[in-house]
Design a protein around this motif. Sequence first.
Motif, PDB file in Angstrom:
ATOM      1  N   ALA A 254       0.841  -1.207   0.000  1.00 56.61           N
ATOM      2  CA  ALA A 254       0.000   0.000   0.000  1.00 56.61           C
ATOM      3  C   ALA A 254       0.869   1.247   0.000  1.00 56.61           C
ATOM      4  N   PHE A 255       1.883   1.274   0.848  1.00 54.91           N
ATOM      5  CA  PHE A 255       2.716   2.464   0.930  1.00 54.91           C
ATOM      6  C   PHE A 255       3.469   2.692  -0.388  1.00 54.91           C
ATOM      7  N   CYS A 256       3.983   1.603  -0.964  1.00 57.51           N
ATOM      8  CA  CYS A 256       4.748   1.746  -2.214  1.00 57.51           C
ATOM      9  C   CYS A 256       3.850   2.274  -3.330  1.00 57.51           C
ATOM     10  N   HIS A 257       2.605   1.789  -3.382  1.00 59.72           N
ATOM     11  CA  HIS A 257       1.724   2.254  -4.448  1.00 59.72           C
ATOM     12  C   HIS A 257       1.275   3.687  -4.199  1.00 59.72           C
ATOM     13  N   LEU A 258       1.032   4.018  -2.933  1.00 59.98           N
ATOM     14  CA  LEU A 258       0.655   5.392  -2.591  1.00 59.98           C
ATOM     15  C   LEU A 258       1.750   6.349  -3.063  1.00 59.98           C
ATOM     16  N   PHE A 259       2.980   5.959  -2.807  1.00 63.87           N
ATOM     17  CA  PHE A 259       4.120   6.777  -3.196  1.00 63.87           C
ATOM     18  C   PHE A 259       4.151   6.985  -4.720  1.00 63.87           C
ATOM     19  N   SER A 260       3.958   5.892  -5.498  1.00 66.98           N
ATOM     20  CA  SER A 260       3.986   6.049  -6.966  1.00 66.98           C
ATOM     21  C   SER A 260       2.816   6.901  -7.442  1.00 66.98           C
ATOM     22  N   LEU A 261       1.638   6.714  -6.838  1.00 67.56           N
ATOM     23  CA  LEU A 261       0.479   7.511  -7.249  1.00 67.56           C
ATOM     24  C   LEU A 261       0.739   8.995  -7.013  1.00 67.56           C
ATOM     25  N   LEU A 262       1.294   9.310  -5.843  1.00 70.62           N
ATOM     26  CA  LEU A 262       1.526  10.718  -5.516  1.00 70.62           C
ATOM     27  C   LEU A 262       2.579  11.327  -6.432  1.00 70.62           C
ATOM     28  N   LYS A 263       3.613  10.523  -6.739  1.00 66.94           N
ATOM     29  CA  LYS A 263       4.664  11.011  -7.644  1.00 66.94           C
ATOM     30  C   LYS A 263       4.082  11.268  -9.033  1.00 66.94           C
ATOM     31  N   SER A 264       3.026  10.516  -9.386  1.00 67.00           N
ATOM     32  CA  SER A 264       2.450  10.708 -10.721  1.00 67.00           C
ATOM     33  C   SER A 264       1.495  11.899 -10.745  1.00 67.00           C
ATOM     34  N   GLY A 265       1.340  12.602  -9.633  1.00 65.52           N
ATOM     35  CA  GLY A 265       0.586  13.858  -9.630  1.00 65.52           C
ATOM     36  C   GLY A 265      -0.894  13.730  -9.349  1.00 65.52           C
ATOM     37  N   ILE A 266      -1.309  12.634  -8.736  1.00 60.91           N
ATOM     38  CA  ILE A 266      -2.738  12.375  -8.538  1.00 60.91           C
ATOM     39  C   ILE A 266      -3.443  13.449  -7.691  1.00 60.91           C
ATOM     40  N   ILE A 267      -2.696  14.130  -6.792  1.00 61.66           N
ATOM     41  CA  ILE A 267      -3.309  15.238  -6.036  1.00 61.66           C
ATOM     42  C   ILE A 267      -2.607  16.567  -6.354  1.00 61.66           C
ATOM     43  N   GLY A 268      -1.955  16.615  -7.482  1.00 58.04           N
ATOM     44  CA  GLY A 268      -1.274  17.846  -7.882  1.00 58.04           C
ATOM     45  C   GLY A 268       0.031  18.013  -7.111  1.00 58.04           C
TER      46      GLY A 268
END
Length: 442
Positions: A254-268
């Motif tokens: 979960a943490f690893c995917h959260l990190f990739s999602l955030l890096k991809s700009g999902i919340i700006g």
Amino acid sequence: MTRVITYGTYDLFHQGHYNLLKRAKELGDYLIVGVTTDNFDLERGKMNTCNNVMERIEAVRATGLADQIVIEEYKGQKIDDILKYNVNIFAIGSDWEGYFDYLKEFCEVVYLPRTQGISSTLLREERPTVNLGIIGTGSIARRFVSESENVTNVKVVVSYNPNQDENKKFCQDFGLIKVADSLDDLFDSCDSVYIASPFNTHYGYCKHALLLGKHVLCETPFVLRKQEADELYQLAEEKQKILMVALKTAYCPAFCHLFSLLKSGIIGEIVEINTSSSTIQEENASKQHGGSMVEHACFTMLPVIKLFGVNYRNINFYSKTYNGIDLFTKAVFRYDHAVASFQVGTGVKTEGNLVISGTKGYVYVPAPWWRTDYFEVRYEDQNKNKKFFYPFVGEGLRYEIKDFVSSVISNPKGTSKLTKNEIMCMVNVQEQYLKKENLFEL
Ligand code: CTP
């Protein structure tokens, strides 16, 4: 045109995989190959893959047999893919005979002969086994041994605790083949060590182990002084050994995917992070552990350092202390374009969630966020909100053990999930706190 689809993990790509793809290709004109993602494999209990999804995709591509490669991320995707890609034939090895008959409603289902005598499981078993010794036999070490049984290519063979009665009991409880009566005895019997002793002994044990050429997995907090951390990393480099810190959240799906999602700009652009962790402890226990910062800060620093990096401008600490131990500390990091804060407590209870705020939305990870299997991404327009679920199996230690073992066996550069620079930054913060830099007593 006849379109064929087949799926697999394709770990340690072997002749059986090649034969299967070739046979599948011969069934039609266009072959689509679905490769499972790492998370999907974890979710369905397959946690011992040696190659990551990129390596596995590359192996399939290199055969030249696939006209198209798709990734398989969720249960039920096969039906979606069959409809989406106008598939005529679903093909799979005969080990699945009957299992996919439900797809006959959507296309033809063909079970192809499986190549005998080879499988990823067999190849994984042929890899060397890491013989692990444990220093310190407290509750985390107990959980560690149980969790290690879910990871292939590792065996806990020996343990050491200066208290020999406890050590003997530990070895007996877990059926370890050797009870070490001295450190040298332990090091003679293993090639890698997991250090789970009290935090103030970590430096000494790590150094001893590395000098003897052992790979090291060390519990948190690793060490509290930059000079010590520097020395240990240098030693690991000289001896060409893995030195990894057992901060379990960093290795969890979960943490690893959260990190990739955030890096991809999902919340700006991310502007603020706030997180907490606390466990109320007896006064004496707290003294033995060293207080809130020592106990909890590694976890709460993790999202901050992973997302904002190691170059913070400054950090302020606000502590409530009793008998020289911080019962509660709030730390505030200032970065050039962002701010982060955390609260840790051993004598004050806080909410244990993680909130990451960005210019387009925010992420909410409920308590206990450090062992999460779930988080939400929330937006101004609530219709766009998204919930994410992941496996967090058992105590969650198996993920770090898996990464340690694969680093020892096949990745001398070590894992990228928690880097030396990130650990050095954590140690730096701990040292600043110890030196009472920018520390305000409450
Ligand atoms: N396959 C095959 N012959 C083998 C091994 C695999 O035909 N000896 C086929 C499987 O039936 C499947 C595809 O290859 O259609 C991908 O299988 P995968 O599960 O990735 O490979 P395995 O070697 O079976 O992996 P494991 O041992 O982890 O189950």
